[in-house]
Design a protein around this motif. Sequence first.
Motif, PDB file in Angstrom:
ATOM      1  N   UNK A 149      17.816   0.819  31.560  1.00  0.00           N
ATOM      2  CA  UNK A 149      16.658   0.046  31.160  1.00  0.00           C
ATOM      3  C   UNK A 149      15.397   0.907  31.287  1.00  0.00           C
ATOM      4  N   UNK A 150      14.567   0.879  30.255  1.00  0.00           N
ATOM      5  CA  UNK A 150      13.351   1.682  30.238  1.00  0.00           C
ATOM      6  C   UNK A 150      13.472   2.958  29.451  1.00  0.00           C
ATOM      7  N   UNK A 151      14.691   3.427  29.191  1.00  0.00           N
ATOM      8  CA  UNK A 151      14.862   4.587  28.327  1.00  0.00           C
ATOM      9  C   UNK A 151      14.659   4.165  26.877  1.00  0.00           C
ATOM     10  N   UNK A 152      14.265   5.084  26.002  1.00  0.00           N
ATOM     11  CA  UNK A 152      13.945   4.725  24.623  1.00  0.00           C
ATOM     12  C   UNK A 152      15.097   4.028  23.907  1.00  0.00           C
ATOM     13  N   UNK A 153      14.743   3.036  23.097  1.00  0.00           N
ATOM     14  CA  UNK A 153      15.691   2.279  22.285  1.00  0.00           C
ATOM     15  C   UNK A 153      15.199   2.310  20.846  1.00  0.00           C
ATOM     16  N   UNK A 154      15.990   2.877  19.949  1.00  0.00           N
ATOM     17  CA  UNK A 154      15.624   3.005  18.544  1.00  0.00           C
ATOM     18  C   UNK A 154      16.578   2.195  17.682  1.00  0.00           C
ATOM     19  N   UNK A 155      16.181   1.965  16.444  1.00  0.00           N
ATOM     20  CA  UNK A 155      16.963   1.105  15.565  1.00  0.00           C
ATOM     21  C   UNK A 155      16.804   1.586  14.126  1.00  0.00           C
ATOM     22  N   UNK A 156      17.821   1.355  13.306  1.00  0.00           N
ATOM     23  CA  UNK A 156      17.713   1.611  11.876  1.00  0.00           C
ATOM     24  C   UNK A 156      18.475   0.541  11.128  1.00  0.00           C
ATOM     25  N   UNK A 157      18.282   0.495   9.808  1.00  0.00           N
ATOM     26  CA  UNK A 157      18.827  -0.581   8.994  1.00  0.00           C
ATOM     27  C   UNK A 157      19.524  -0.011   7.771  1.00  0.00           C
ATOM     28  N   UNK A 158      20.619  -0.657   7.408  1.00  0.00           N
ATOM     29  CA  UNK A 158      21.363  -0.322   6.197  1.00  0.00           C
ATOM     30  C   UNK A 158      21.682   1.162   6.106  1.00  0.00           C
ATOM     31  N   UNK A 159      22.137   1.741   7.197  1.00  0.00           N
ATOM     32  CA  UNK A 159      22.592   3.120   7.185  1.00  0.00           C
ATOM     33  C   UNK A 159      21.501   4.154   7.165  1.00  0.00           C
ATOM     34  N   UNK A 160      20.246   3.747   7.339  1.00  0.00           N
ATOM     35  CA  UNK A 160      19.136   4.691   7.284  1.00  0.00           C
ATOM     36  C   UNK A 160      18.849   5.262   8.658  1.00  0.00           C
ATOM     37  N   UNK A 161      18.162   6.406   8.685  1.00  0.00           N
ATOM     38  CA  UNK A 161      17.737   7.019   9.927  1.00  0.00           C
ATOM     39  C   UNK A 161      16.730   6.123  10.636  1.00  0.00           C
ATOM     40  N   UNK A 162      16.637   6.256  11.971  1.00  0.00           N
ATOM     41  CA  UNK A 162      15.699   5.434  12.730  1.00  0.00           C
ATOM     42  C   UNK A 162      14.265   5.641  12.267  1.00  0.00           C
ATOM     43  N   UNK A 163      13.923   6.850  11.823  1.00  0.00           N
ATOM     44  CA  UNK A 163      12.570   7.109  11.328  1.00  0.00           C
ATOM     45  C   UNK A 163      12.343   6.476   9.961  1.00  0.00           C
ATOM     46  N   UNK A 164      13.409   6.066   9.297  1.00  0.00           N
ATOM     47  CA  UNK A 164      13.292   5.436   7.992  1.00  0.00           C
ATOM     48  C   UNK A 164      13.241   3.913   8.094  1.00  0.00           C
ATOM     49  N   UNK A 165      13.108   3.400   9.303  1.00  0.00           N
ATOM     50  CA  UNK A 165      12.960   1.970   9.542  1.00  0.00           C
ATOM     51  C   UNK A 165      11.536   1.708  10.009  1.00  0.00           C
ATOM     52  N   UNK A 166      10.923   0.656   9.484  1.00  0.00           N
ATOM     53  CA  UNK A 166       9.531   0.344   9.818  1.00  0.00           C
ATOM     54  C   UNK A 166       9.492  -0.785  10.833  1.00  0.00           C
ATOM     55  N   UNK A 167       8.741  -0.594  11.922  1.00  0.00           N
ATOM     56  CA  UNK A 167       8.564  -1.601  12.965  1.00  0.00           C
ATOM     57  C   UNK A 167       7.132  -2.112  12.922  1.00  0.00           C
ATOM     58  N   UNK A 168       6.984  -3.436  12.822  1.00  0.00           N
ATOM     59  CA  UNK A 168       5.668  -4.063  12.813  1.00  0.00           C
ATOM     60  C   UNK A 168       5.549  -5.015  13.993  1.00  0.00           C
ATOM     61  N   UNK A 169       4.350  -5.119  14.552  1.00  0.00           N
ATOM     62  CA  UNK A 169       4.022  -6.156  15.531  1.00  0.00           C
ATOM     63  C   UNK A 169       2.866  -6.956  14.957  1.00  0.00           C
ATOM     64  N   UNK A 170       3.124  -8.220  14.645  1.00  0.00           N
ATOM     65  CA  UNK A 170       2.136  -9.078  13.984  1.00  0.00           C
ATOM     66  C   UNK A 170       1.597  -8.413  12.728  1.00  0.00           C
ATOM     67  N   UNK A 171       2.492  -7.755  11.981  1.00  0.00           N
ATOM     68  CA  UNK A 171       2.108  -7.136  10.729  1.00  0.00           C
ATOM     69  C   UNK A 171       1.513  -5.755  10.841  1.00  0.00           C
TER      70      UNK A 171
END
Length: 728
Positions: A113-135
Amino acid sequence: MTLRLPFWCYAFRKPLSCHLQQARTPSLLSSLMLSLLLSAPASFADSVTPAHNDDTDDTPVADDELVVYGHQEPAADTSYRLYDQQALAAGYQNLGEFLSRINGLQVQSLGGLGDPVLISMQGADAKQTRLLIDGVDVTTGQYGQYDLNAIPLASIERVDVLTSGSDADDNGLISDEAIGGTINIVTRRSPSNTSSRPTQLSAAAGSYGTATLNLQQPLRTQPHSTTDLLIDHQQSDNNYRYPVSSPEDTSQPAGQQQALNNAAYRRDRLTLKHQQPGLFASLYWQDESKQLPQYYRNSSSNRSRLDSKQLGVQLSGNWGQDFRQHWQLWHSLNRQAFYDPTAVFGYVDSNNRYRYQHSEAKLGSQVQWHAWDLGSSIKISQQSYRSRYLIDSDSGDCDSLSSRCDQYSWLRQVQLSGRAQWQNSDSTRQFSLSSSHHQQNSLLQTSATDSSDSDNTHQQQSWTSGLVSLKQYWLSDTGNGQLQLSWKQALRIPSLYERFGNRGLTRGNDDLQPEQSQTLSLNISWSGDWQQRPQQLSLNLFHRQLENAIVAVYDPSTGAGRYENTSDATMAGLEWQLHSQLNRPVTAAPATESLGMWQLQLAGSHYQSQSSSDIVGFDNKYLPGIYHLRLIAGLLWQSSMTTRHHSIDLHAELADDLYLDRYNSVPGDQRRLWNIHYGYQWPVPSRPSLLPTHAGLRINNLFNHSFNDFSGRPARGREWTLYLSYSL
């Protein structure tokens, strides 16, 4: 000058990527360059819920509808899904743990817990996924990614998942413009139409010394305005067992599992929110501290850590009815400091400071004209980053590739967007078209001691993204369905780290070009009854063509690496899911009581990728960092009484066909997981206006399966969490 590896090479044991990193990290996030994906609802206990406002929905639900914790589950739309706060509050430790249960989505969670957690969608790289907070796009321009650990679950009202060109419902101002997909995190807001709002308290305790405490305290309640204080605390010893290759105690055999030393994590967050008609304001302060364990030796004297302090403010508002306007202002400041007093990850005491700022302003408008819904927006943002190496006497010289170099960089972006949506008179057919023009300026400045030797690099880039989508809805006596065909053009601009390097072991590349993609998607979903039992079925087919893929290339002859556009790639995918109610509820008097209902979920994601490159080692290879095969099965039993609700959720996962490097020379382990969750919910009869009380137990990796994660490092074993949420 001595050449040194960055400290996270030892902390995270990532030999493949450590050769490509700088000599001293400006952020813990920079150690992670991973690939992952997304696409279907979580298991039944983590239900998908339809779009909703902040008001409490007391609409009764029929006994034969597909129900989870009292929520009606909508038709399975794989292109736009919402997960509400109640689903998130089912004993998860962080957002990454919740999202990891979703079919088609792969989450990279390294360490504890506390170590970085990354995510991606539809087979894309994590840098190719966009994360928004309240837009607001919170993906950093410095490293091109976002840590899902950075926001507490208790601060989240809902999570919107967008793929295949779908639009969110926030005044039509949020759309999917990323190569993989977009996740919009909507923070919690209190209902302003209730005269009495309870204090909400939740707590959780789990394995490895993990503890969480959350409090939402109303401070002021008026007929049309509310003010709330949110307090969040989380901590963990993270002393899970790990195979230590060179133990500090030489009497212990190499490779024997030991409880990790000095891996603790702590986070404290205070948030003050005010809401009134047409205006929302939020102010937060967050303090984090993460000790960095020495995995290969597990030294008990190690005291290295990364501290982070964040301050953020958000203002937003809207006005108008026929011609609606929406505006938003955002500013955040993050100060980080790396300490290594015992020189575990270096040869001298370290006192390195890093500062990251992000400011954004957005104005949008929306108007309806006949069958058309038209919208436009303008967004201006700036991100800046500064590194300072206080103890290194040569950090201001910047005179060699291996030197730690004080640097300052900024990234400015202007985005103009337009959107048009048409639907026919009976709302069974919908056509959407949107386009955005982006212009970006970036600068890198090194603070050389001699100003004449300072290195200043400036770049300006512009690009266009676009979405075209056609939806067809149909209704019948047995159910309803949806078909969506969409085409998306998206780009990913290289991060400052990829474009400019940062001395150390990574050179800059002024000629680095953006990654470009074109994705064609077909989504089909159906929801109805089969033999008087609710069923849901969805299919998602997509094909993506990626050009100018950015790859880290290591040159052993010079001892340095750089990022280059070395290859193109194709990705084809099939994602499917089936939700089925297995039996009609067994009811008892009164008729609202259900003694037992069984529901089944089956889901899978299947990917086929291939890269093409002039570099022989990269040509005709699978894309690394994703499981090309993933199967999920879930079984839920629940019983609803007048004053209480029981549920047991069993979730199983099989994932395979993973490669850890671009050469496909290092295959990843097969992952087999079983998770179980028991939940209990009850209202307070004397105060029916209060929110229900939740309690439960969640166990992940029930059978303690051992496997290596995406970085090739052993994953954590069995974990348990006991939680309680109560309204005072």
